[in-house]
Design a protein around this motif. Structure first.
Motif, mmCIF file in Angstrom:
data_model
loop_
_atom_site.group_PDB
_atom_site.id
_atom_site.type_symbol
_atom_site.label_atom_id
_atom_site.label_comp_id
_atom_site.label_asym_id
_atom_site.label_seq_id
_atom_site.Cartn_x
_atom_site.Cartn_y
_atom_site.Cartn_z
ATOM 1 N N SER A 28 -11.401 -9.175 65.117
ATOM 2 C CA SER A 28 -10.016 -8.119 65.131
ATOM 3 C C SER A 28 -10.555 -7.026 65.522
ATOM 4 O O SER A 28 -11.773 -6.648 65.278
ATOM 5 C CB SER A 28 -9.471 -8.332 64.138
ATOM 6 O OG SER A 28 -9.935 -7.785 63.196
ATOM 7 N N ALA A 29 -9.903 -6.369 65.877
ATOM 8 C CA ALA A 29 -10.232 -4.806 66.467
ATOM 9 C C ALA A 29 -10.431 -4.030 65.084
ATOM 10 O O ALA A 29 -10.924 -3.225 65.018
ATOM 11 C CB ALA A 29 -8.879 -4.168 66.788
ATOM 12 N N ARG A 30 -9.925 -4.494 63.819
ATOM 13 C CA ARG A 30 -10.149 -4.026 62.704
ATOM 14 C C ARG A 30 -11.551 -4.072 62.026
ATOM 15 O O ARG A 30 -12.262 -3.128 61.907
ATOM 16 C CB ARG A 30 -9.568 -4.765 61.567
ATOM 17 C CG ARG A 30 -9.494 -4.105 60.109
ATOM 18 C CD ARG A 30 -8.904 -4.823 59.069
ATOM 19 N NE ARG A 30 -7.350 -4.610 59.243
ATOM 20 C CZ ARG A 30 -6.362 -5.788 59.328
ATOM 21 N NH1 ARG A 30 -6.986 -6.912 59.017
ATOM 22 N NH2 ARG A 30 -5.365 -5.691 59.285
ATOM 23 N N ASP A 33 -13.424 -1.264 64.469
ATOM 24 C CA ASP A 33 -13.155 -0.119 63.792
ATOM 25 C C ASP A 33 -13.917 0.188 62.733
ATOM 26 O O ASP A 33 -14.314 1.383 62.451
ATOM 27 C CB ASP A 33 -11.383 0.078 63.562
ATOM 28 C CG ASP A 33 -10.810 0.081 64.844
ATOM 29 O OD1 ASP A 33 -11.236 0.150 65.757
ATOM 30 O OD2 ASP A 33 -9.488 -0.078 64.461
ATOM 31 N N ARG A 34 -14.172 -0.804 61.652
ATOM 32 C CA ARG A 34 -14.905 -0.579 60.615
ATOM 33 C C ARG A 34 -16.424 -0.210 60.776
ATOM 34 O O ARG A 34 -17.045 0.701 60.461
ATOM 35 C CB ARG A 34 -14.692 -1.692 59.633
ATOM 36 C CG ARG A 34 -13.533 -1.690 58.909
ATOM 37 C CD ARG A 34 -13.609 -2.888 58.099
ATOM 38 N NE ARG A 34 -12.049 -2.853 57.449
ATOM 39 C CZ ARG A 34 -11.809 -3.846 56.581
ATOM 40 N NH1 ARG A 34 -12.567 -4.994 56.417
ATOM 41 N NH2 ARG A 34 -10.473 -4.074 56.063
ATOM 42 N N LYS A 35 -16.896 -0.995 61.822
ATOM 43 C CA LYS A 35 -18.083 -0.670 62.528
ATOM 44 C C LYS A 35 -18.473 0.678 62.967
ATOM 45 O O LYS A 35 -19.470 1.347 62.698
ATOM 46 C CB LYS A 35 -18.517 -1.827 63.658
ATOM 47 C CG LYS A 35 -19.929 -1.585 64.162
ATOM 48 C CD LYS A 35 -20.872 -2.876 63.819
ATOM 49 C CE LYS A 35 -22.160 -2.709 64.549
ATOM 50 N NZ LYS A 35 -22.899 -2.012 63.821
ATOM 51 N N VAL A 36 -17.517 0.872 64.003
ATOM 52 C CA VAL A 36 -17.250 2.403 64.526
ATOM 53 C C VAL A 36 -17.500 3.529 63.115
ATOM 54 O O VAL A 36 -18.176 4.385 63.132
ATOM 55 C CB VAL A 36 -16.373 2.715 65.355
ATOM 56 C CG1 VAL A 36 -16.159 4.208 65.866
ATOM 57 C CG2 VAL A 36 -16.446 1.702 66.719
ATOM 58 N N LYS A 41 -20.372 7.451 59.968
ATOM 59 C CA LYS A 41 -20.567 8.076 58.436
ATOM 60 C C LYS A 41 -22.295 8.198 58.315
ATOM 61 O O LYS A 41 -22.676 9.053 57.975
ATOM 62 C CB LYS A 41 -20.316 6.880 57.678
ATOM 63 C CG LYS A 41 -20.362 7.336 56.277
ATOM 64 C CD LYS A 41 -19.852 6.137 55.139
ATOM 65 C CE LYS A 41 -20.372 6.591 53.678
ATOM 66 N NZ LYS A 41 -19.880 5.760 52.713
ATOM 67 N N GLN A 42 -22.994 7.129 59.132
ATOM 68 C CA GLN A 42 -24.593 6.996 58.891
ATOM 69 C C GLN A 42 -25.094 8.318 59.647
ATOM 70 O O GLN A 42 -25.764 9.082 59.289
ATOM 71 C CB GLN A 42 -24.906 5.756 59.172
ATOM 72 C CG GLN A 42 -24.798 4.648 58.631
ATOM 73 C CD GLN A 42 -25.294 4.621 57.339
ATOM 74 O OE1 GLN A 42 -26.507 5.326 57.202
ATOM 75 N NE2 GLN A 42 -24.694 4.114 56.226
#
Length: 74
Positions: A28-30, A33-36, A41-42
């Protein structure tokens, strides 16, 4: 002893409703989005560490220079 202590309904949070696509394993797009967000953050953490190291090095150089030129007092 309190009544209803054995009734643990609702303990442990709520489960997310999965769409059919999610149930069938389609990404899913979710997830993207979490990966991005994790990548951003990193990158931010890396920049903050570099700044902190640079500031620490600058502070160490300043304290080292001021200590060398001063005459010793007895």
């Amino acid at each position: 002893m309190a009544k209803g202590r054995n009734n643990l309904l609702g303990v442990g949070g709520q489960r997310k409703k999965l769409s059919r696509a999610d149930q069938q394993g389609a990404g899913s797009a979710r997830v993207a989005d979490r990966k991005v967000a994790e990548d951003k953050k990193q990158e931010l953490v890396r920049k903050m560490r570099e700044r902190a190291e640079a500031q620490t090095a600058t502070t160490a150089e300043e304290s080292g220079q001021s200590g060398q030129g001063a005459p010793a007092q007895s």
